[in-house]
Scaffold this active site. Structure first.
Site, mmCIF file in Angstrom:
data_model
loop_
_atom_site.group_PDB
_atom_site.id
_atom_site.type_symbol
_atom_site.label_atom_id
_atom_site.label_comp_id
_atom_site.label_asym_id
_atom_site.label_seq_id
_atom_site.Cartn_x
_atom_site.Cartn_y
_atom_site.Cartn_z
ATOM 1 N N ARG A 1 48.431 43.930 33.860
ATOM 2 C CA ARG A 1 47.681 42.894 34.478
ATOM 3 C C ARG A 1 48.369 42.189 35.750
ATOM 4 O O ARG A 1 49.300 41.319 35.412
ATOM 5 C CB ARG A 1 47.250 42.279 33.447
ATOM 6 N N PHE B 1 49.615 43.907 38.102
ATOM 7 C CA PHE B 1 50.036 45.057 38.856
ATOM 8 C C PHE B 1 51.049 44.744 39.958
ATOM 9 O O PHE B 1 50.783 45.412 41.153
ATOM 10 C CB PHE B 1 48.806 45.973 39.414
ATOM 11 N N ALA C 1 42.637 47.647 38.177
ATOM 12 C CA ALA C 1 42.605 47.022 39.401
ATOM 13 C C ALA C 1 41.486 46.076 39.160
ATOM 14 O O ALA C 1 40.767 45.698 40.387
ATOM 15 C CB ALA C 1 42.422 47.824 40.725
ATOM 16 N N ARG D 1 51.720 46.696 45.841
ATOM 17 C CA ARG D 1 50.788 45.317 45.535
ATOM 18 C C ARG D 1 51.959 44.063 45.592
ATOM 19 O O ARG D 1 51.244 42.861 45.790
ATOM 20 C CB ARG D 1 50.216 45.458 44.058
ATOM 21 N N GLU E 1 42.212 40.581 36.193
ATOM 22 C CA GLU E 1 43.453 40.176 36.695
ATOM 23 C C GLU E 1 43.883 38.853 37.066
ATOM 24 O O GLU E 1 44.715 38.282 36.666
ATOM 25 C CB GLU E 1 44.174 41.408 37.371
ATOM 26 N N PHE F 1 45.604 46.014 28.913
ATOM 27 C CA PHE F 1 46.503 45.189 29.916
ATOM 28 C C PHE F 1 47.247 46.157 30.914
ATOM 29 O O PHE F 1 48.366 45.585 31.138
ATOM 30 C CB PHE F 1 47.317 44.207 28.965
ATOM 31 N N GLN G 1 43.027 53.760 29.191
ATOM 32 C CA GLN G 1 42.296 53.147 30.214
ATOM 33 C C GLN G 1 41.908 54.387 31.230
ATOM 34 O O GLN G 1 40.955 54.195 32.260
ATOM 35 C CB GLN G 1 43.245 52.323 31.074
ATOM 36 N N GLU H 1 47.136 52.570 31.276
ATOM 37 C CA GLU H 1 46.528 53.267 32.476
ATOM 38 C C GLU H 1 47.239 54.857 32.557
ATOM 39 O O GLU H 1 46.534 55.767 32.802
ATOM 40 C CB GLU H 1 46.885 52.493 33.565
ATOM 41 N N THR I 1 44.867 49.884 45.661
ATOM 42 C CA THR I 1 45.301 49.952 46.981
ATOM 43 C C THR I 1 45.444 51.258 47.455
ATOM 44 O O THR I 1 45.383 51.515 48.608
ATOM 45 C CB THR I 1 46.851 49.564 47.023
HETATM 46 N N1 MTE Z 1 40.663 41.730 28.774
HETATM 47 C C1 MTE Z 1 41.083 42.498 27.664
HETATM 48 N N2 MTE Z 1 40.547 41.817 26.508
HETATM 49 N N3 MTE Z 1 41.992 43.275 27.183
HETATM 50 C C2 MTE Z 1 42.422 43.804 28.256
HETATM 51 O O1 MTE Z 1 43.137 44.855 28.041
HETATM 52 N N4 MTE Z 1 42.914 44.347 30.577
HETATM 53 C C3 MTE Z 1 43.104 43.536 31.986
HETATM 54 C C4 MTE Z 1 41.778 42.919 32.329
HETATM 55 N N5 MTE Z 1 41.446 42.179 31.032
HETATM 56 C C5 MTE Z 1 42.570 43.723 29.660
HETATM 57 C C6 MTE Z 1 41.636 42.411 29.741
HETATM 58 C C7 MTE Z 1 43.416 44.363 32.944
HETATM 59 S S1 MTE Z 1 44.946 44.726 33.400
HETATM 60 C C8 MTE Z 1 42.530 44.972 33.850
HETATM 61 S S2 MTE Z 1 42.920 45.773 35.297
HETATM 62 C C9 MTE Z 1 40.940 44.563 33.664
HETATM 63 O O2 MTE Z 1 40.902 44.002 32.610
HETATM 64 C C10 MTE Z 1 40.205 45.975 33.710
HETATM 65 O O3 MTE Z 1 39.022 45.943 33.245
HETATM 66 P P1 MTE Z 1 37.981 45.308 34.473
HETATM 67 O O4 MTE Z 1 38.161 46.164 35.676
HETATM 68 O O5 MTE Z 1 36.566 45.849 33.776
HETATM 69 O O6 MTE Z 1 37.765 43.817 34.618
HETATM 70 N N1 HPA Z 2 45.830 48.416 40.558
HETATM 71 C C1 HPA Z 2 45.809 49.027 39.266
HETATM 72 N N2 HPA Z 2 46.204 50.299 39.027
HETATM 73 C C2 HPA Z 2 46.185 51.041 39.949
HETATM 74 C C3 HPA Z 2 46.351 50.670 41.481
HETATM 75 C C4 HPA Z 2 46.045 49.229 41.743
HETATM 76 O O1 HPA Z 2 46.085 48.759 42.837
HETATM 77 N N3 HPA Z 2 46.602 51.606 42.105
HETATM 78 C C5 HPA Z 2 46.838 52.747 41.522
HETATM 79 N N4 HPA Z 2 46.694 52.418 40.017
HETATM 80 MO MO1 MOS Z 3 45.056 46.438 35.006
HETATM 81 S S1 MOS Z 3 47.114 46.329 35.452
HETATM 82 O O1 MOS Z 3 44.814 47.169 36.713
HETATM 83 O O2 MOS Z 3 45.028 47.952 34.099
#
Ligand code: MTE
Ligand code: HPA
Ligand code: MOS
Length: 759
Positions: free
Chosen positions: A343, A345, A512, A311, A714, A229, A198, A233, A443
């Site tokens: 997801r 966090f 995030a 968070r 999330e 998920f 990620q 990260e 954050t």
């Molecule tokens: N959806 C799918 N299919 N696979 C994933 O790994 N990760 C989640 C969410 N949805 C995830 C998912 C998490 S933890 C986050 S932070 C967001 O997707 C990140 O993507 P976005 O910021 O584009 O929504």
């Molecule tokens: N969310 C997800 N990932 C992060 C954050 C947050 O607030 N801060 C640093 N990494």
């Molecule tokens: Mo999502 S836990 O912020 O990768």
């Protein structure tokens, strides 16, 4: 016709379903590729007296091994605090920690060879749970306190008071594609790293530091992940560093793909928590004061535990105004794998805590928990400032709760559940409605920035890059829709490209939930620059004012004339106009002082609510979800099909966390649940037979986000708290009105809570 707002399929859907989408392990393997396996500690805490890899080197197919001493640069993979080693040196601190790596001709040979290591451990006492860590003062970071008003006095003066300790389980990310990286040495000491990450920027920097290179010498590429998920990260960097160190040592391409069990043992998860709360409330169920103490299992290093636990502190209000509140957060150092993003966090654990308190209040007063929830909702224009000083300006809680209460027929079903339970001795039904309010932005304010790169080619087609990564969430199609509308071309004219640190530098993690908010705006800015230049060309060539030029559907109308987008592009090229641009975005309005936990950390909030109905077998403790109704606010959705999928998927994943996914470490600190045979994620048959998801309509984000949409990745996970409380509702009785049910509510946990009856 606009493409933003259309329910387009995921750009790779046709590739996903036909097995042609290339994940890192599907890339063509370079000649001379070596496969890497990791030698892990079998002890939770020990001094390393001796590490003898003679047997490993002698094993079939082995080419080389790599230990801490072979690291030319920094032996660190800690993303924020430099407190986590790539390879252990004098001591090991968890069972599963990497001690060495071995490279061989095949993955099988490497894995078998790794077992031949002779390691002499001098065992030390491990700390295996957060409470012991608190007792011994073992922390990865200092404890934090956030307080508003006078919680102690308000609780002391309140007509009613409740105290409870709850345990909230952790969760493995269980992405379909496990961790993997392939590093290919380039000429003149360059390194090309394909990583399932990620955060390509962090992989680039940590690989550069470990191999004693500069960032310019390392390129990291990720086209897609098979799920992340949060698990990829920070943790992907460790895997990439090991592959890179081995590639540097052998001078050959190296691939490290973790086997499922190793992935679960070696890489971090959602933090499990022990929470104590003490709440005072009045006869109407309004909270007057509340005191929380959070103790989370961070594992051996800080990793992302600082912001995760922050968070938690920001989300233990969930949807409720807490006038007098004190929050203490302990970030416990334990001899277990370093926990990380998942997801939500840290937000979900904070919300579980407050929802539990609310549920307890309702059951104590004998009032429907929904009424107590609504009694405590943030107000509009009053009771609307969070414990960290941010005013809740976009509150749609009542709107959503009203709609859901009606759509789901909540009150009638409450009566039906009561009736069912009166006439059934063993099967008991339960119903719960829970809300979600989730803050959108990293954050850490500085992470809220994004970049993009757009090229238009001479035939009018478009190359799109941005700093975001695709993990299945549909980010790439959403950003492509934005660019398509900006240039007035169909999405099919756009080639969506892999995240690549050599194209877009210094990108934050895709995390995030901010991916489409930030990369959408950055890509829009890039596309706008090119459109501006094209407009200028058209205006000059056709002598019409710029305001009379419009881009749509692959055509450009220039006053009375119309020409194909590609024709205008040709003219611009002939005029020697640049058809390539970068775009940049930083989230506005946010500011936040970490030392006082105050400010406006979030640009806005995402809202939703869910009603879940369950049935519990009180003889076996098993439960099933019967029906789920959700109303979720995605603002003006960029792509309602993708967003619907995110809401459904997030909910199911949350339900897994709270009902069936159980992490269990034995007394030696070994994770016992490291495969799907013992770690139970939800399956298709666990889906509610009736599952109604509605995206809130006419819900334009009041903030100026990309096309007034809202982040969706999330927040829906936390809608599943309704499942947990429906289960608790099902097992609450007159003799056991406040069952002590911990999460996950596995059959065993349900039986334990039932045994508490009358005790
Ligand atoms: N959806 C799918 N299919 N696979 C994933 O790994 N990760 C989640 C969410 N949805 C995830 C998912 C998490 S933890 C986050 S932070 C967001 O997707 C990140 O993507 P976005 O910021 O584009 O929504
Ligand atoms: N969310 C997800 N990932 C992060 C954050 C947050 O607030 N801060 C640093 N990494
Ligand atoms: Mo999502 S836990 O912020 O990768």
């Amino acid at each position: 016709m606009k493409t933003v707002g259309n329910a387009l399929p995921h750009d790779s859907a046709h590739l996903h379903v036909s097995g042609r989408a290339a994940y890192t392990d599907d890339l063509p393997e370079p000649r001379d590729l070596l496969h890497v396996a990791v030698g892990m500690s079998s002890k939770a805490h020990a001094r390393l007296r001796a590490v003898d890899l003679g047997g490993v080197l002698a094993a079939a197919g082995v080419v080389d091994v790599c230990l801490a001493a072979d690291i030319a640069g920094e032996n660190n993979c800690g993303p924020i605090v430099h407190d986590e080693k790539i390879f252990a040196t004098d001591t090991v601190e968890y069972a599963g920690q990497a001690i060495f790596a071995v490279a061989a001709g095949s993955a099988d040979q490497a894995r078998k060879a790794a077992l031949n290591a002779y390691i002499d451990y001098e065992e030390l006492e491990p700390i295996l749970d957060p409470l012991t860590a608190v007792e011994k003062g073992s922390f990865v970071l200092p404890s934090e306190t956030l307080a508003r008003g006078d919680a102690a006095a308000a609780i002391g003066d309140a007509p009613h008071r409740l105290q409870r300790r709850i345990r909230i389980g952790g969760q493995d990310q269980f992405y379909l594609e496990g961790h993997i990286a392939m590093c290919i040495p380039q000429e003149d000491d360059g390194l090309l790293v394909y990583s399932s990450t990620q955060h390509p920027d962090e992989v680039q920097h940590l690989v550069a530091k470990a191999t004693n290179r500069a960032a310019k010498d390392v390129v990291c590429v990720c086209r897609r992940m098979g799920g992340a998920f949060g698990g990829k990260e920070s943790q992907a960097a460790t895997i990439a560093c090991i592959a890179a160190l081995m590639a540097v040592k052998t001078g050959r391409p190296c691939k490290l793909r973790l086997d499922r069990d190793d992935d679960m043992i070696m890489t971090g998860k959602r933090h499990d928590f022990v929470v104590d709360y003490d709440v005072g409330f009045d006869d109407t169920g309004r909270i007057l004061g509340i005191d929380f103490t959070f103790a989370s299992r961070c594992g051996i290093s800080a990793d992302l535990s600082g912001p995760v636990n922050d968070r938690t502190m920001f989300h233990c209000d969930n949807a409720y105004f807490l006038e007098n509140v004190r929050i203490v957060s302990h970030r416990c150092k334990t001899n277990t794998v370093s926990n990380t993003a998942f997801r939500g966090f840290g937000g979900p654990q904070g919300m579980v805590a407050i929802e539990y308190a609310i549920d307890d209040i309702a059951r104590t007063l004998g009032v429907d928990p929904l009424d107590i929830r609504r009694r405590n909702f943030y107000g509009i224009g009053e009771r609307d400032v969070t414990q960290y000083g941010q005013t809740v300006e976009d509150n749609t809680l009542d709107l959503i709760a009203d709609k859901l209460e009606a759509d789901a027929d909540y009150r009638a079903r409450r009566a039906a559940v009561r009736e069912f339970n009166a006439s059934n001795r063993i099967l008991k039904r339960g119903l719960a409605l829970t809300p979600v309010k989730f803050g959108i932005s990293f954050t850490s304010t500085h992470l809220n920035q994004a970049g993009a790169l757009v090229h238009v080619y001479r035939d009018g087609t478009v190359h799109l890059n941005h700093g975001g990564t695709e993990m299945g969430q549909g980010l790439y199609i959403k950003v492509a829709q934005v660019v398509a509308d900006e240039l007035g071309v169909p999405v099919s004219a756009i080639r969506i490209n892999a995240a690549d640190t050599s194209k877009v530098p210094n990108a934050s993690a895709t995390a995030a939930s901010s991916g489409s908010d930030m990369n959408g705006k950055a890509a829009q800015a890039a596309a706008r620059k090119i459109r501006g230049r094209l407009t200028e060309v058209a205006s000059q060539r056709f002598s019409v004012p710029e305001t009379a030029i419009d881009f749509s559907d692959g055509w450009v109308s220039v006053g009375p004339d119309t020409l194909a987008f590609a024709e205008l592009v040709q003219l611009a090229w002939a005029d020697r106009v640049s058809l390539s641009a970068t775009g940049f975005y930083k989230t506005p309005k946010i500011h936040y002082d970490r030392s006082t936990f105050s400010g406006r950390p979030f640009f806005y909030f995402a809202y939703g609510a869910a009603v879940s109905e369950v049935v519990v077998d009180t003889l076996t403790g098993e439960s099933r979800i019967l029906r789920v109704d959700i109303v979720h606010d995605c603002g003006d959705s960029l792509n309602p099909a993708v967003d619907l999928g995110q809401v459904e998927g997030g909910f199911v994943q949350g339900a897994g966390w709270l009902t069936s996914e159980e992490l269990f470490w034995n007394d030696a600190g070994e994770l016992q649940t490291h495969a799907p045979s013992t770690y139970k994620i939800p399956t298709c048959s666990d889906l509610a037979p009736e599952f109604n998801v509605t995206l809130l309509e006419n819900a334009a984000n009041r903030e100026d986000t990309i096309y007034r949409s809202k982040a969706v990745g999330e927040p829906p996970l936390m809608l599943a708290i309704s499942v947990f409380h429906a289960i608790r509702d099902a097992i609450a009785t007159d003799s056991n009105p406040l069952p002590a049910l911990d999460t996950p509510a596995t059959p065993e946990a349900v039986l334990r809570a039932l045994e508490g009856a009358g005790a």
